[in-house]
Write a protein that holds these residues in place. Sequence first.
Motif, PDB file in Angstrom:
ATOM      1  N   MET A 207       0.845  -1.194   0.000  1.00 25.64           N
ATOM      2  CA  MET A 207       0.000   0.000   0.000  1.00 25.64           C
ATOM      3  C   MET A 207       0.876   1.238   0.000  1.00 25.64           C
ATOM      4  N   ALA A 208       0.637   2.112  -0.943  1.00 29.31           N
ATOM      5  CA  ALA A 208       1.416   3.343  -1.005  1.00 29.31           C
ATOM      6  C   ALA A 208       0.875   4.336   0.004  1.00 29.31           C
ATOM      7  N   LEU A 209       1.747   4.849   0.840  1.00 25.63           N
ATOM      8  CA  LEU A 209       1.320   5.839   1.812  1.00 25.63           C
ATOM      9  C   LEU A 209       1.405   7.212   1.179  1.00 25.63           C
ATOM     10  N   GLY A 210       0.304   7.929   1.239  1.00 23.57           N
ATOM     11  CA  GLY A 210       0.312   9.259   0.649  1.00 23.57           C
ATOM     12  C   GLY A 210      -0.673  10.140   1.357  1.00 23.57           C
ATOM     13  N   PHE A 211      -0.662  11.400   1.031  1.00 20.59           N
ATOM     14  CA  PHE A 211      -1.563  12.335   1.681  1.00 20.59           C
ATOM     15  C   PHE A 211      -2.551  12.860   0.658  1.00 20.59           C
ATOM     16  N   PHE A 212      -3.711  13.238   1.171  1.00 23.64           N
ATOM     17  CA  PHE A 212      -4.743  13.832   0.328  1.00 23.64           C
ATOM     18  C   PHE A 212      -4.359  15.276   0.063  1.00 23.64           C
ATOM     19  N   SER A 213      -4.142  15.607  -1.182  1.00 27.02           N
ATOM     20  CA  SER A 213      -3.690  16.955  -1.494  1.00 27.02           C
ATOM     21  C   SER A 213      -4.859  17.905  -1.634  1.00 27.02           C
ATOM     22  N   SER A 214      -4.569  19.171  -1.558  1.00 25.91           N
ATOM     23  CA  SER A 214      -5.616  20.181  -1.660  1.00 25.91           C
ATOM     24  C   SER A 214      -6.060  20.388  -3.098  1.00 25.91           C
ATOM     25  N   ALA A 215      -5.432  19.685  -4.030  1.00 20.76           N
ATOM     26  CA  ALA A 215      -5.793  19.858  -5.430  1.00 20.76           C
ATOM     27  C   ALA A 215      -7.150  19.251  -5.737  1.00 20.76           C
ATOM     28  N   GLY A 216      -7.599  18.320  -4.892  1.00 22.25           N
ATOM     29  CA  GLY A 216      -8.948  17.793  -4.988  1.00 22.25           C
ATOM     30  C   GLY A 216      -9.274  17.160  -6.316  1.00 22.25           C
ATOM     31  N   ALA A 217     -10.349  17.649  -6.927  1.00 17.08           N
ATOM     32  CA  ALA A 217     -10.855  17.032  -8.136  1.00 17.08           C
ATOM     33  C   ALA A 217      -9.848  17.078  -9.272  1.00 17.08           C
ATOM     34  N   GLN A 218      -8.858  17.928  -9.171  1.00 17.70           N
ATOM     35  CA  GLN A 218      -7.861  18.043 -10.234  1.00 17.70           C
ATOM     36  C   GLN A 218      -6.576  17.282  -9.918  1.00 17.70           C
ATOM     37  N   ASP A 219      -6.602  16.445  -8.863  1.00 16.50           N
ATOM     38  CA  ASP A 219      -5.422  15.665  -8.499  1.00 16.50           C
ATOM     39  C   ASP A 219      -4.873  14.911  -9.702  1.00 16.50           C
ATOM     40  N   GLN A 220      -3.595  14.954  -9.854  1.00 15.99           N
ATOM     41  CA  GLN A 220      -2.939  14.176 -10.887  1.00 15.99           C
ATOM     42  C   GLN A 220      -2.331  12.957 -10.218  1.00 15.99           C
ATOM     43  N   VAL A 221      -2.792  11.766 -10.579  1.00 24.85           N
ATOM     44  CA  VAL A 221      -2.288  10.541 -10.006  1.00 24.85           C
ATOM     45  C   VAL A 221      -1.497   9.799 -11.062  1.00 24.85           C
TER      46      VAL A 221
ATOM     47  N   VAL B 275     -18.379  14.394   4.330  1.00 26.44           N
ATOM     48  CA  VAL B 275     -17.727  14.480   3.032  1.00 26.44           C
ATOM     49  C   VAL B 275     -16.614  15.504   3.188  1.00 26.44           C
ATOM     50  N   PHE B 276     -15.383  15.096   2.906  1.00 25.90           N
ATOM     51  CA  PHE B 276     -14.245  16.013   3.024  1.00 25.90           C
ATOM     52  C   PHE B 276     -13.936  16.579   1.644  1.00 25.90           C
ATOM     53  N   VAL B 277     -14.227  17.856   1.482  1.00 25.46           N
ATOM     54  CA  VAL B 277     -14.113  18.487   0.171  1.00 25.46           C
ATOM     55  C   VAL B 277     -12.778  19.213   0.016  1.00 25.46           C
ATOM     56  N   ALA B 278     -12.197  19.078  -1.162  1.00 28.39           N
ATOM     57  CA  ALA B 278     -10.869  19.625  -1.400  1.00 28.39           C
ATOM     58  C   ALA B 278     -10.894  21.016  -2.032  1.00 28.39           C
ATOM     59  N   ASP B 279     -12.029  21.387  -2.603  1.00 28.98           N
ATOM     60  CA  ASP B 279     -12.094  22.685  -3.276  1.00 28.98           C
ATOM     61  C   ASP B 279     -13.543  23.137  -3.388  1.00 28.98           C
ATOM     62  N   ALA B 280     -13.729  24.315  -3.974  1.00 30.20           N
ATOM     63  CA  ALA B 280     -15.070  24.893  -4.072  1.00 30.20           C
ATOM     64  C   ALA B 280     -15.998  24.052  -4.931  1.00 30.20           C
ATOM     65  N   ASP B 281     -15.459  23.418  -5.964  1.00 30.73           N
ATOM     66  CA  ASP B 281     -16.292  22.596  -6.837  1.00 30.73           C
ATOM     67  C   ASP B 281     -16.845  21.387  -6.087  1.00 30.73           C
TER      68      ASP B 281
END
Length: 199
Positions: free
Chosen positions: A1-15, A119-125
Motif C-alpha cells: 500500500m502506497a502511503l500518501g496524503f490527500f492533497s488540496s488539489a482535490g478534483a484536479q489531483d494528478q495521479v 464528506v471532506f471536500v478539497a475545493d469549491a467545486d
Amino acid sequence: MALGFFSSAGAQDQVSSPDAKRLSTAVFAGGCFWCVEADFDKVDGVVSTISGYTGGTVANPTYKQVSHEKTGHYEAVKVTYDPDKVSYDALVDYYFHHIDPTDATGQFCDKGESYRSAVFVADADQREVAEAEVDMINASGVLGTPVVTQILDASTFWPAEDYHQDYYKKNPLKYRYYRTACGRDARVKKVWAEDSAGH
C-alpha cells in the motif's frame, strides 16, 4: 500500500499511472471504513480505495488513538477514480445512499466521533456538489428528517494500518458477520425506503 496524503488539489489531483491517465480523488467518512471501502470498490470507475483517518489534530494517528482518544479524526476512505468513467457527483450521490445521513452520533452499531459521517471536500467545486446533494435530499423529504452529515474542508489523510486495508477481502467471513450484525444494510434499506430515485 502506497502511503500518501490527500492533497488540496482535490478534483484536479494528478495521479501517476503507466498511461499517464488523469485520475481524481475523493474522501468520505461513513462509519466503519471497512464497509465504506467495500461499497466503493463495487463502483465502476473507482480505481482504488484506502482506509484511513482524517479531520483530527494528531499526526500519524493509530487505530487505538482514533478509537479510544479524543483525536478528532474520522474513519474515512480515500477513493481514487477515473473521472471519464464516474463523476464526483455520482460518487457523492452513491455515498449518501449507502449511509444513514440522519445519525449525528455515528453510523449503525458504531457510535462515537470517529464514526460520524462527513464528506471532506478539497475545493469549491467539490463543496458545491456535496452541498447541492444535501439540499436535494432535504428538499425531497425522503428521509423525514434533515441530513446531519457534515461537509468539511479536506485535511491530511493518514492511511490506516495495513490490516485494515481490504479487510473485507482478507477476512470475508468475519467481515460479513460484522456487517450483518451491525445492521448496516438493513438500516440503509429502511432509511432510504421511500427514495424514488432508484438507488
